[in-house]
Design a protein around this motif. Structure first.
Motif, PDB file in Angstrom:
ATOM      1  N   ALA A  29       1.021  -1.267  -0.009  1.00 53.67           N
ATOM      2  CA  ALA A  29      -0.047   0.025  -0.117  1.00 53.67           C
ATOM      3  C   ALA A  29       1.000   1.354  -0.033  1.00 53.67           C
ATOM      4  CB  ALA A  29      -0.939   0.099   1.324  1.00 53.67           C
TER       5      ALA A  29
ATOM      6  N   GLU B 251       9.758   3.557   7.074  1.00 53.27           N
ATOM      7  CA  GLU B 251       9.343   2.076   7.399  1.00 53.27           C
ATOM      8  C   GLU B 251      10.131   1.691   8.706  1.00 53.27           C
ATOM      9  OE1 GLU B 251       7.518  -0.536   6.379  1.00 53.27           O
ATOM     10  OE2 GLU B 251       8.484  -1.392   8.201  1.00 53.27           O
ATOM     11  N   LEU B 252       9.547   1.052   9.463  1.00 49.78           N
ATOM     12  CA  LEU B 252      10.147   0.920  10.635  1.00 49.78           C
ATOM     13  C   LEU B 252      11.148  -0.397  10.674  1.00 49.78           C
ATOM     14  CD1 LEU B 252       8.997  -1.611  12.672  1.00 49.78           C
ATOM     15  CD2 LEU B 252       6.982  -0.267  12.953  1.00 49.78           C
TER      16      LEU B 252
ATOM     17  N   GLY C 142       6.978  -5.116   4.160  1.00 50.10           N
ATOM     18  CA  GLY C 142       5.770  -5.145   5.187  1.00 50.10           C
ATOM     19  C   GLY C 142       5.534  -6.958   5.158  1.00 50.10           C
ATOM     20  N   SER C 143       4.204  -7.178   4.987  1.00 53.74           N
ATOM     21  CA  SER C 143       3.903  -8.538   5.145  1.00 53.74           C
ATOM     22  C   SER C 143       4.112  -9.178   3.549  1.00 53.74           C
ATOM     23  CB  SER C 143       2.411  -8.755   5.429  1.00 53.74           C
ATOM     24  OG  SER C 143       1.659  -7.945   4.631  1.00 53.74           O
ATOM     25  N   SER C 144       4.645  -8.529   2.597  1.00 53.30           N
ATOM     26  CA  SER C 144       5.131  -9.031   1.302  1.00 53.30           C
ATOM     27  C   SER C 144       6.785  -9.104   1.226  1.00 53.30           C
ATOM     28  CB  SER C 144       4.578  -8.405   0.372  1.00 53.30           C
ATOM     29  OG  SER C 144       3.345  -8.720   0.141  1.00 53.30           O
TER      30      SER C 144
ATOM     31  N   ALA D 263       3.594 -12.895   2.128  1.00 56.33           N
ATOM     32  CA  ALA D 263       2.744 -13.156   0.999  1.00 56.33           C
ATOM     33  C   ALA D 263       3.475 -13.752  -0.286  1.00 56.33           C
ATOM     34  CB  ALA D 263       2.050 -11.834   0.485  1.00 56.33           C
ATOM     35  N   HIS D 264       2.977 -14.697  -0.810  1.00 53.76           N
ATOM     36  CA  HIS D 264       3.791 -15.532  -1.848  1.00 53.76           C
ATOM     37  C   HIS D 264       3.275 -15.908  -3.084  1.00 53.76           C
ATOM     38  CE1 HIS D 264       2.084 -19.505  -0.901  1.00 53.76           C
ATOM     39  NE2 HIS D 264       1.393 -18.949   0.060  1.00 53.76           N
ATOM     40  N   TYR D 265       2.126 -15.107  -3.258  1.00 51.78           N
ATOM     41  CA  TYR D 265       1.467 -15.578  -4.624  1.00 51.78           C
ATOM     42  C   TYR D 265       0.446 -14.830  -4.984  1.00 51.78           C
ATOM     43  CZ  TYR D 265      -2.749 -17.726  -2.877  1.00 51.78           C
ATOM     44  OH  TYR D 265      -3.992 -17.640  -2.321  1.00 51.78           O
TER      45      TYR D 265
ATOM     46  N   VAL E 293       7.670   5.781  12.862  1.00 50.66           N
ATOM     47  CA  VAL E 293       6.868   7.155  12.936  1.00 50.66           C
ATOM     48  C   VAL E 293       6.212   6.999  14.401  1.00 50.66           C
ATOM     49  CG1 VAL E 293       4.771   8.306  12.011  1.00 50.66           C
ATOM     50  CG2 VAL E 293       6.564   7.641  10.484  1.00 50.66           C
TER      51      VAL E 293
ATOM     52  N   GLN F 200       0.012  -0.291  10.002  1.00 48.50           N
ATOM     53  CA  GLN F 200      -1.035  -0.898  10.771  1.00 48.50           C
ATOM     54  C   GLN F 200      -1.817   0.112  11.829  1.00 48.50           C
ATOM     55  OE1 GLN F 200       1.921  -2.384  10.378  1.00 48.50           O
ATOM     56  NE2 GLN F 200       1.612  -4.327   9.991  1.00 48.50           N
TER      57      GLN F 200
ATOM     58  N   VAL G 219      -4.486  -2.539   3.562  1.00 52.22           N
ATOM     59  CA  VAL G 219      -5.512  -3.639   3.692  1.00 52.22           C
ATOM     60  C   VAL G 219      -6.418  -3.566   4.822  1.00 52.22           C
ATOM     61  CG1 VAL G 219      -4.656  -5.031   2.037  1.00 52.22           C
ATOM     62  CG2 VAL G 219      -4.072  -5.616   4.394  1.00 52.22           C
TER      63      VAL G 219
ATOM     64  N   PRO H 170      -7.629  -8.839   3.008  1.00 55.11           N
ATOM     65  CA  PRO H 170      -6.190  -8.848   2.891  1.00 55.11           C
ATOM     66  C   PRO H 170      -5.608  -9.524   1.766  1.00 55.11           C
ATOM     67  CG  PRO H 170      -7.048 -10.395   4.557  1.00 55.11           C
ATOM     68  CD  PRO H 170      -7.956  -9.663   3.869  1.00 55.11           C
TER      69      PRO H 170
ATOM     70  N   LEU I  50      -3.246  -8.617  -1.965  1.00 53.20           N
ATOM     71  CA  LEU I  50      -2.169  -7.823  -2.687  1.00 53.20           C
ATOM     72  C   LEU I  50      -3.027  -6.739  -3.566  1.00 53.20           C
ATOM     73  CD1 LEU I  50       0.855  -8.396  -4.892  1.00 53.20           C
ATOM     74  CD2 LEU I  50      -0.992  -7.813  -6.130  1.00 53.20           C
TER      75      LEU I  50
HETATM   76  C1  FAD Z   1       1.794 -14.676   6.096  1.00 51.48           C
HETATM   77  C2  FAD Z   1       0.955 -13.860   5.173  1.00 51.48           C
HETATM   78  C3  FAD Z   1       0.748 -14.402   3.885  1.00 51.48           C
HETATM   79  C4  FAD Z   1       0.055 -13.742   3.105  1.00 51.48           C
HETATM   80  N1  FAD Z   1      -0.085 -14.276   1.764  1.00 51.48           N
HETATM   81  C5  FAD Z   1      -0.596 -13.471   0.734  1.00 51.48           C
HETATM   82  C6  FAD Z   1      -0.618 -13.920  -0.558  1.00 51.48           C
HETATM   83  O1  FAD Z   1       0.089 -14.830  -0.995  1.00 51.48           O
HETATM   84  N2  FAD Z   1      -1.191 -13.259  -1.688  1.00 51.48           N
HETATM   85  C7  FAD Z   1      -2.170 -12.038  -1.119  1.00 51.48           C
HETATM   86  O2  FAD Z   1      -2.458 -11.477  -2.154  1.00 51.48           O
HETATM   87  N3  FAD Z   1      -1.887 -11.588   0.081  1.00 51.48           N
HETATM   88  C8  FAD Z   1      -1.403 -12.316   0.894  1.00 51.48           C
HETATM   89  N4  FAD Z   1      -1.154 -11.704   2.232  1.00 51.48           N
HETATM   90  C9  FAD Z   1      -1.821 -10.483   2.695  1.00 51.48           C
HETATM   91  C10 FAD Z   1      -1.032  -9.114   2.586  1.00 51.48           C
HETATM   92  O3  FAD Z   1      -0.957  -8.750   3.713  1.00 51.48           O
HETATM   93  C11 FAD Z   1      -1.322  -8.090   1.434  1.00 51.48           C
HETATM   94  O4  FAD Z   1      -1.262  -8.842   0.501  1.00 51.48           O
HETATM   95  C12 FAD Z   1      -0.151  -6.866   1.599  1.00 51.48           C
HETATM   96  O5  FAD Z   1       0.958  -7.245   1.279  1.00 51.48           O
HETATM   97  C13 FAD Z   1      -0.580  -6.048   2.836  1.00 51.48           C
HETATM   98  O6  FAD Z   1       0.015  -5.017   2.595  1.00 51.48           O
HETATM   99  P1  FAD Z   1      -0.326  -3.408   3.416  1.00 51.48           P
HETATM  100  O7  FAD Z   1       0.888  -2.258   2.671  1.00 51.48           O
HETATM  101  O8  FAD Z   1      -1.623  -3.235   3.440  1.00 51.48           O
HETATM  102  O9  FAD Z   1       0.317  -3.818   4.829  1.00 51.48           O
HETATM  103  P2  FAD Z   1       1.834  -4.287   5.232  1.00 51.48           P
HETATM  104  O10 FAD Z   1       2.316  -5.214   4.442  1.00 51.48           O
HETATM  105  O11 FAD Z   1       1.213  -4.944   6.707  1.00 51.48           O
HETATM  106  O12 FAD Z   1       2.538  -2.987   5.647  1.00 51.48           O
HETATM  107  C14 FAD Z   1       2.621  -2.245   6.484  1.00 51.48           C
HETATM  108  C15 FAD Z   1       3.745  -1.515   6.847  1.00 51.48           C
HETATM  109  O13 FAD Z   1       3.910  -0.607   7.613  1.00 51.48           O
HETATM  110  C16 FAD Z   1       4.981  -0.623   8.539  1.00 51.48           C
HETATM  111  N5  FAD Z   1       4.727   0.384   9.753  1.00 51.48           N
HETATM  112  C17 FAD Z   1       3.704   0.076  10.540  1.00 51.48           C
HETATM  113  N6  FAD Z   1       3.755   0.934  11.392  1.00 51.48           N
HETATM  114  C18 FAD Z   1       4.592   1.899  11.207  1.00 51.48           C
HETATM  115  C19 FAD Z   1       5.221   3.175  11.843  1.00 51.48           C
HETATM  116  N7  FAD Z   1       4.897   3.776  13.033  1.00 51.48           N
HETATM  117  N8  FAD Z   1       6.441   3.585  11.259  1.00 51.48           N
HETATM  118  C20 FAD Z   1       6.923   3.075  10.076  1.00 51.48           C
HETATM  119  N9  FAD Z   1       6.405   2.225   9.503  1.00 51.48           N
HETATM  120  C21 FAD Z   1       5.513   1.269  10.039  1.00 51.48           C
HETATM  121  C22 FAD Z   1       5.173  -2.096   8.726  1.00 51.48           C
HETATM  122  O14 FAD Z   1       6.345  -2.304   9.279  1.00 51.48           O
HETATM  123  C23 FAD Z   1       4.882  -2.562   7.369  1.00 51.48           C
HETATM  124  O15 FAD Z   1       6.007  -2.768   6.679  1.00 51.48           O
HETATM  125  C24 FAD Z   1      -0.471 -12.448   3.217  1.00 51.48           C
HETATM  126  C25 FAD Z   1      -0.189 -12.033   4.477  1.00 51.48           C
HETATM  127  C26 FAD Z   1       0.321 -12.526   5.335  1.00 51.48           C
HETATM  128  C27 FAD Z   1       0.558 -12.023   6.804  1.00 51.48           C
END
Ligand code: FAD
Length: 510
Positions: A70, A87-88, A94-96, A110-112, A293, A328, A485, A491, A493
């Motif tokens: 995101a 990014e902390l 993050g979760s990818s 996240a892997h696919y 942050v 988050q 997400v 949740p 990609l």
């Molecule tokens: C184990 C697992 C497997 C998954 N597998 C899939 C998959 O195969 N396919 C799929 O489509 N989706 C999958 N997902 C869902 C995946 O979470 C989303 O696809 C997507 O990567 C989420 O992105 P995001 O940016 O919303 O959040 P996140 O990836 O959670 O990113 C948030 C980021 O913000 C950072 N952050 C938070 N607070 C602060 C702060 N105060 N200061 C600085 N940085 C901060 C965090 O460190 C993190 O890097 C999976 C999730 C998990 C947990």
């Protein structure tokens, strides 16, 4: 003495935390070399501040919080403008995110993803096309992947182990499966992404649980429910009793899985592949890892933002006109209190990802996804989700085989992760035993290295009434928008990327 027995006997006596190169990464010396990555300690600096020196002060137009898909999609949209992304973690994604060993890169989250139907959101499809990831296929009327070498062959995609042996389909054929498909398949073509594109007439499906929806029309059996629950936990972090009917139906019908062949895309580094593509379009100096942050406050210029530089132990002060908050949201209570109530109903599933690096003398045929649906798995409180085997993926170093195991916990078990951070051996041992049973041979002598990634707030659970309520519409400051997400999205990609795009569009309307 075999390694596993040795491990049992030595118990915690061998635990030693060594070499803290990064604050969020340490190595535990044990019969296995275990590298643990966790952001819990860094995140806890929001709660219990440590002494910091005075750091840099600077002005910028935009601050992006978080480098998940995101935050990076928002950054891509702002690429030609003045922005800083904080990014902390020590790594992006993050979760990818991913890890590497001996020239091999592997997923730590996240892997696919799968090919995208033509009725998905145009802006995200355009971004994926611009990144060179997908191209429109007029014959199939969908967006297929460009890097074909990362497609997983259908015959190698999945194997499931139950008490009675191996099977190739998770939902066993029979009258109940037929009735189930008759119930959900009419929704095929209507379950779009991003989910805000879904027709209003279907929004009622977000108001009941998936189990309620199914129980109204089907005579559910415990075995059938077990499989459905497993699949819901796998993608949504919670069982069919908790996730909405819309989330459940979406899982089975968001692509034409049962009527056409859909490309399954899984590069060795997982969805970090998408992260890399986004990062390649950004100025690296604008991407600040190990930057937490800590606090956001409104001021005359826009916002004053306190950021901890975790590597220098310094407190930076940035001023920005606009903020995209893609971290988050549970931490808003410490960072930006006025909006914390908007996300107070969010529930997050904690996840643990474990990469077992094996010297490849495991002469077993590989399947990409290996699901374990045995009763004995209940011992692990139903948290072990099976493993992915990179034998079916493109490998750079054929001497190594990487098995990536996944654990999904319930929110109340978050504390378990804190214990694993220092006592990782027992969960590694348990996993090695489960996978050894799966292959019917002891894999422990082949293990060269173990990587663990702990994510306390990994996956927002799409519970009843979670979707279709973008909290940006209630935000207290027009200049501070939310992406990720965990803002009323599944949740996935595509949802994550779209949330970053929409967040910047909102700011552009001011
Ligand atoms: C184990 C697992 C497997 C998954 N597998 C899939 C998959 O195969 N396919 C799929 O489509 N989706 C999958 N997902 C869902 C995946 O979470 C989303 O696809 C997507 O990567 C989420 O992105 P995001 O940016 O919303 O959040 P996140 O990836 O959670 O990113 C948030 C980021 O913000 C950072 N952050 C938070 N607070 C602060 C702060 N105060 N200061 C600085 N940085 C901060 C965090 O460190 C993190 O890097 C999976 C999730 C998990 C947990």
């Amino acid at each position: 003495m075999n390694r596993r027995l040795f491990l049992k006997l030595s118990a915690t006596a061998l635990i030693e935390v060594v070499g803290c190169q990064n604050r969020d990464r340490h190595t535990i010396s044990s019969p296995y070399d275990i590298t643990v990555t966790s952001d819990m300690k860094a995140g806890h600096q929001l709660l219990w501040p440590t002494p910091l020196t005075k750091g840099e002060q600077l002005n910028t137009e935009y601050i992006i919080v978080g480098s998940g898909l995101a935050g990076l999609s928002a950054a891509e949209r702002l690429a030609d403008r003045d922005f800083i992304l904080c990014e902390l973690s020590a790594g992006l994604g993050g979760s990818s995110s991913h890890a590497s060993y001996a020239g091999e890169s592997f997923s730590q989250g996240a892997h696919y993803d799968l090919a995208y139907p033509a009725n998905y959101g145009r802006e995200t499809l355009a971004l994926l096309e611009k990144l060179g990831i997908v191209a429109y296929d007029p014959i199939q009327n969908c967006w297929n992947f460009v890097d074909k070498q990362y497609l997983i062959r259908e015959s190698k995609a999945e194997q499931i182990r139950t008490e009675t042996g191996f099977q190739s389909e998770i939902l066993t054929p029979g009258p109940l499966k037929t009735a189930f498909l008759e119930l959900v398949l009419p929704y095929q073509g209507q379950m779009k992404m991003p989910t805000w594109l879904i027709d209003r007439e279907l929004h009622w499906l977000d108001q009941i649980t998936f189990r309620q929806f199914l129980a109204r029309s089907l005579d559910l059996t415990p075995d059938f429910e077990r499989v459905i629950d497993y699949q819901m936990r796998d993608d949504y972090g919670a069982s069919a009793n908790q996730v909405s009917a819309l989330a459940g139906i979406h899982y089975y019908t968001c692509r034409p899985y049962y009527t056409e062949s859909v490309e399954l895309f899984s590069p060795p580094e997982g969805n970090y592949y998408f992260v890399k593509k986004l990062v390649s379009r950004l100025n690296p100096q604008r991407l600040k890892t190990q930057h937490l942050v800590k606090r956001i406050e409104r001021d005359r210029y826009g916002f004053q933002v306190e950021v901890i530089d975790l590597s220098k132990k310094a407190l930076n002060t940035y001023r920005a006109k606009f903020i995209v908050f893609a971290g988050q949201k549970h931490s808003l209570q410490y960072i930006f209190e006025p909006d914390q109530h908007l996300f107070s109903h969010n529930a997050y599933a904690p996840w643990l990802v474990m990469n077992l690096v094996l010297s490849d003398r495991l002469n077993a045929d590989g399947f990409w996804q290996n699901e374990i649906l045995e009763e004995t798995n209940k011992v692990a409180k139903k948290t072990f989700m099976g493993f992915v085997d990179n034998a079916t993926q493109v490998r750079h170093n054929p001497d190594y085989r990487i098995l990536t195991a996944y654990y999904c916990f319930i929110p109340d078990q978050r504390q378990i992760l804190a214990d694993i951070e220092t006592h990782a051996e027992s969960i590694v041992e348990r996993t090695v035993t489960q996978i050894s049973n799966y292959f019917n041979r002891d894999i422990s002598p082949l293990i060269e290295r173990v990587f663990l990634k702990l994510m306390g707030h990994a996956m927002p659970i799409p519970k009843v009434n979670y979707l279709f309520d973008d909290q940006n519409q209630y935000r207290s400051e027009p200049g501070l928008v939310y992406a990720g997400v965990d803002n009323s999205r599944l949740p996935l990609l595509f949802e994550a990327m779209d949330s970053g795009i929409q967040a910047v569009k909102l700011l552009d309307q001011i």
